[in-house]
Design an enzyme around this catalytic site. Structure first.
Site, PDB file in Angstrom:
ATOM      1  N   ASP A 101       0.837  -1.195   0.000  1.00 37.48           N
ATOM      2  CA  ASP A 101       0.000   0.000   0.000  1.00 37.48           C
ATOM      3  C   ASP A 101       0.876   1.250   0.000  1.00 37.48           C
ATOM      4  OD1 ASP A 101      -2.199  -1.643   0.200  1.00 37.48           O
ATOM      5  OD2 ASP A 101      -2.409  -1.399   2.374  1.00 37.48           O
TER       6      ASP A 101
HETATM    7  N1  URA Z   1      -1.380  -5.809   3.948  1.00 32.62           N
HETATM    8  C1  URA Z   1      -1.845  -4.539   3.931  1.00 32.62           C
HETATM    9  O1  URA Z   1      -2.896  -4.243   4.503  1.00 32.62           O
HETATM   10  N2  URA Z   1      -1.129  -3.629   3.262  1.00 32.62           N
HETATM   11  C2  URA Z   1       0.037  -3.885   2.642  1.00 32.62           C
HETATM   12  O2  URA Z   1       0.667  -2.988   2.067  1.00 32.62           O
HETATM   13  C3  URA Z   1       0.522  -5.207   2.676  1.00 32.62           C
HETATM   14  C4  URA Z   1      -0.214  -6.149   3.336  1.00 32.62           C
END
Ligand code: URA
Length: 235
Positions: A101
């Site tokens: 993310d």
């Molecule tokens: N899980 C999440 O919620 N975000 C990420 O970036 C990776 C795994």
């Protein structure tokens, strides 16, 4: 491949610099001086030298990036800075293996090895991903057990078994092998908690090099590349 493109990709110089070097007779192909930048060569078999020094051909590139928050795991984006903009390479075929993310930090693999990427991301390979998670409130034993056994995050099935290692009331390591959208955040939400910070420290056989500050990267060592290929070949 064109000779000037090869030299450029192998970081001998910019496209115009390498054209100049070739025209000046500074480049040999199989020990013969070649003065045409557009000369076609076979990178894996022809012996290319610049000022008498052999330029070894590297087909695949593997980078470990400590992704900073605020940067998106994409090759192109109209709004945000991308992870690719952090990597100084003249190649245009490098891409991130999977996604973190925008607000997630930590280990991201970038490569131009499509087969390896495909295998690392295949659900069948069960590649472990470990995250350092900063949580809003302390987890109790039932919540830890639920995260480990599987929780309902609103998909058609529960999450697969995971591993929780509590560090203190606000920090834990969570190891999962699935890669569902926002998975870690949704898992913590499923036990009435909230992720305040997320950093990936492991991706299969690869561990984040803690010497890399956020935004920094390095090429993988040959041992690290070998280990990743073992992932690829073991099933
Ligand atoms: N899980 C999440 O919620 N975000 C990420 O970036 C990776 C795994």
């Amino acid at each position: 491949m064109r000779l000037d493109k090869f030299l450029c990709e192998m970081n001998v110089g910019t496209r115009s610099q390498v054209k100049d070097y070739i025209r000046k007779g500074m480049v040999t192909v199989n020990e013969q001086i070649v003065k045409k930048p557009e000369e076609k060569i076979e990178p894996s078999t022809d012996v290319i030298a610049f000022q008498g020094e052999r330029i070894a051909y590297q087909q695949y590139y593997y980078y470990m990036l400590n992704k900073p928050a605020g940067v998106v795991s994409a090759t192109k984006d109209n709004m945000d800075k991308t992870v690719l903009e952090l990597i100084a390479t003249k190649r245009n075929d490098i891409f991130p293996v999977g996604r973190l993310d925008k607000d997630t930090e930590g280990l991201l693999l970038l490569t131009n090895d499509g087969a390896l990427a495909h295998n690392m991301l295949s659900p069948k390979k069960h590649v472990d991903k470990t995250y350092l998670v900063t949580i809003k409130k302390e987890l109790n034993a039932d919540e830890i057990a639920a995260l480990e056994q599987g929780v309902d995050i609103g998909d058609d099935k529960l999450t697969a078994p995971a591993k929780v290692e509590i560090l203190d009331e606000a920090h834990m390591y969570l190891t999962i092998h699935e890669g569902r959208f926002h998975q870690v955040k949704r898992m913590l939400k499923a036990v009435n908690n909230e992720v305040l910070g997320l950093k990936r420290i492991r991706f299969g056989a690869l561990f984040l090099d803690e010497r890399l500050a956020p935004g920094e990267y390095r090429e993988l060592t040959s041992q690290e590349v070998d280990k990743l290929h073992e992932t690829k070949n073991d099933g």
